[in-house]
Design a protein around this motif. Structure first.
Motif, PDB file in Angstrom:
ATOM      1  N   GLY A 138      -5.307  -0.170  -5.832  1.00 52.69           N
ATOM      2  CA  GLY A 138      -4.391  -0.209  -6.964  1.00 52.69           C
ATOM      3  C   GLY A 138      -4.896   0.653  -8.108  1.00 52.69           C
ATOM      4  N   MET A 189       0.827  -1.202   0.000  1.00 49.84           N
ATOM      5  CA  MET A 189       0.000   0.000   0.000  1.00 49.84           C
ATOM      6  C   MET A 189       0.869   1.262   0.000  1.00 49.84           C
ATOM      7  SD  MET A 189      -3.297   0.065   0.175  1.00 49.84           S
ATOM      8  CE  MET A 189      -4.403   1.441   0.249  1.00 49.84           C
ATOM      9  N   GLU A 239      -3.766  -5.337  -4.772  1.00 52.24           N
ATOM     10  CA  GLU A 239      -3.318  -4.002  -5.159  1.00 52.24           C
ATOM     11  C   GLU A 239      -2.732  -4.037  -6.572  1.00 52.24           C
ATOM     12  OE1 GLU A 239      -2.245  -5.307  -2.198  1.00 52.24           O
ATOM     13  OE2 GLU A 239      -2.223  -3.777  -0.619  1.00 52.24           O
TER      14      GLU A 239
END
Lengths: 344, 344
Positions: B262, A288, B232
């Motif tokens: 993402g 992230m 992601e």
DNA sequence: GTGAAAGCGCTAACAC
DNA sequence: GTGTTAGCGCTTTCAC
């Protein structure tokens, strides 16, 4: 409990009968033990395959091993943990071992019973990640079964330790921020709920190193810590507290990415810009953190390598090593857009 | 493997001797079985406590239960999964049961051996979350032990099913976007690697419902799907692919928050604004989605309630229920700042 | 090189 | 209400 029509599972005796040999022979083949002729091995292997036989872990546990490795995590929300598991899996791939995971929870007490659960289930080896329990308690467990501890900067004769060099990681972040001209740098720490292993826990090391670096740079008066937890909520609450103080920090170093994400939210809510008004840094370099719209400066500690190391040590211990081993891995700083020059 | 100086663990025989009763008596007390006098119960309980006795799970497994519930997750990166565990824990609190977790991995094959591992370890009940294996395979397992499946919209006589009403959830998102004037709405889907349970997997339901709603609104020509994964990276790659297409979408609905994160990164990198140029929505309503700087519109499916339900059904099955039960829980939309009117 | 037999810690018939 | 006993499926001496 038994389901109706439950098909009886084949046992070592079934295999033995099918192959026309003794159960001993089957057991030996299963364990690659010494003293089986190639012919015997082949016969048995064929029967195993034909009958779809798989050993009963419980029965094995009564005399030998369970081929199970137990992993204890405090929780499963930290995205850093799966990396560790990936490393372990990579290391034990090709062996018969299987990893089972339990959650320790937020207190030393719940964690302790989670550990008991693993011991009761006869795991062959135990990995404890960032445990809250006292070293005494961990050593008690380590005396019963092969144990590796990941996280705390412990040194014990009873278990192996693997840790990130948290002090080095924190220094990297702090030097980075100080180099950018920041002086009012605040920290968000994780409170040890159990209070059991205060001095060597990674969260304590991070907080203490933060303080030390501040002092070393003559910034003792600027030390500001909000003690919450390494979670989104913890980061949010901590940041709100820090932002409300008279001398607002120009940088916030959260002890974990998860907390840094919460910090970013609080900063955003306060109408402040990152890094214009406030720089934010985290720890763990989660996926992230690397995403463009987040772009969080963080410390990378390579969870996969940590996992591999831990896996290897555990296998070694299971194979009989008893001399303790201690490993540190060096973290590195990944500077991104969430940190910038201190506002003038 | 045995550690030097390993203290011998006390057994039921030790307790019996210490209390001056038979092992049967101890066993009965342990299981709260019928036929023990209060006096006997007290004596035995005292001895258990004094000796620090805890039953050997493996030995129990040979005859009775292990008091272990196995939970299979495809991976541990989805922040939605810990919510489910919280629900299960809440439900089994106060019982002797213990949850152990295994990862199934990305393919039906690795998942299948993870299931085997749990079966071999004699768990009393099994929860499979979003499994990749065929229904046939799941039923095979369900015939062996009490099983609950969470995620797929399956109907089986052999196991209980609990699922989010994914179709309803997707409809909520789509109506929301269409109501905001969007027509070129794209979707990021999760490819079933095992290809095993295509039609009823939650990812397929989400993708199919997306298509259906598009068609229902006369937007069949605007259907655009990038099939990657609910991660992601998957969201990032999928969004880049979608953004590169001739008719750039004005909204992207990712099948999971992780993928939406993402997507946000890719949109940001492309120099586009959210929701000015592109609206983005996810699914799962993870904590991250609620943070101010992310503010992702998402579908909430209340993982804790799902977990509680699953836990309850599993306990019921372990206690003997064999009639299958099926539960759907209704999701709700949480509209945030990542979605807005379509650009004119 | 191979197999018979004892026993790991517990539960469940069954006898008392 | 209580205890004796026979296994559960496997590993491990120890004969052969």
């Amino acid at each position: 409990m038994t389901q109706p029509g439950r098909p009886r599972r084949s046992t070592i005796a079934d295999v033995a009968q099918h192959a026309g040999v003794s159960t001993t022979a089957v057991s030996k083949v299963l364990r690659n033990a010494y003293g089986v002729s190639p012919a015997m091995r082949e016969k048995v292997t064929a029967s195993i395959k034909e009958l779809g036989y798989r050993p009963h872990a419980a029965a094995r546990a009564m005399r030998g091993r369970t081929f199970t490795i137990g992993v204890l995590f405090p929780d499963l929300r930290n995205p850093f943990f799966p990396d560790i598991l990936d490393g372990i899996d990579a290391q034990i791939a090709g062996t018969e071992y299987q990893v089972i995971i339990v959650r320790g929870g937020a207190s030393a007490k719940t964690e302790s019973s989670a550990i008991d659960a693993l011991v009761d289930r006869q795991v062959d080896g135990l990995l404890m990640v960032a445990p809250l329990n006292t070293r005494k308690r961990l050593e008690e467990v380590a005396r019963i079964l092969p144990t590796v501890v990941l996280g705390p900067h412990d040194k014990s004769a009873a278990y192996d330790s693997v840790a990130d060099d948290d002090a080095a990681g924190v220094e990297l972040v702090m030097e980075h921020l100080i180099g950018l001209g920041h002086r009012r740098i605040a920290h968000i720490a994780h409170g040890d709920i159990g209070l059991a292993r205060v001095s060597t826990s990674l969260q304590t090391i991070r907080a203490e190193t933060y303080k030390r670096v501040m002092r070393d740079h003559g910034l003792a008066d600027e030390i500001a810590i909000a003690t919450t937890s390494y979670t989104e909520t913890g980061g949010y609450d901590g940041a709100r507290e820090l932002l409300a103080r008279d001398a607002r920090p120009t940088a916030i170093f959260a002890g974990a990415d998860l907390a840094a994400f919460g910090t970013l939210a609080a900063v955003h809510e306060a109408g402040l810009s990152v890094p214009g008004d406030i720089s934010v840094a985290g720890y763990d370099n989660t996926r992230m953190a690397g995403l463009a719209h987040v772009s969080l400066t963080s410390v990378d500690q390579d969870g996969v390598t940590l996992g591999r190391t831990v896996g290897r040590l555990l296998l070694e211990r299971i194979e009989g090593r008893t001399t303790p081993v201690r490993f540190f891995i060096s973290p590195s700083l990944v500077a991104r857009l969430s940190t910038g020059p201190a506002p003038s």
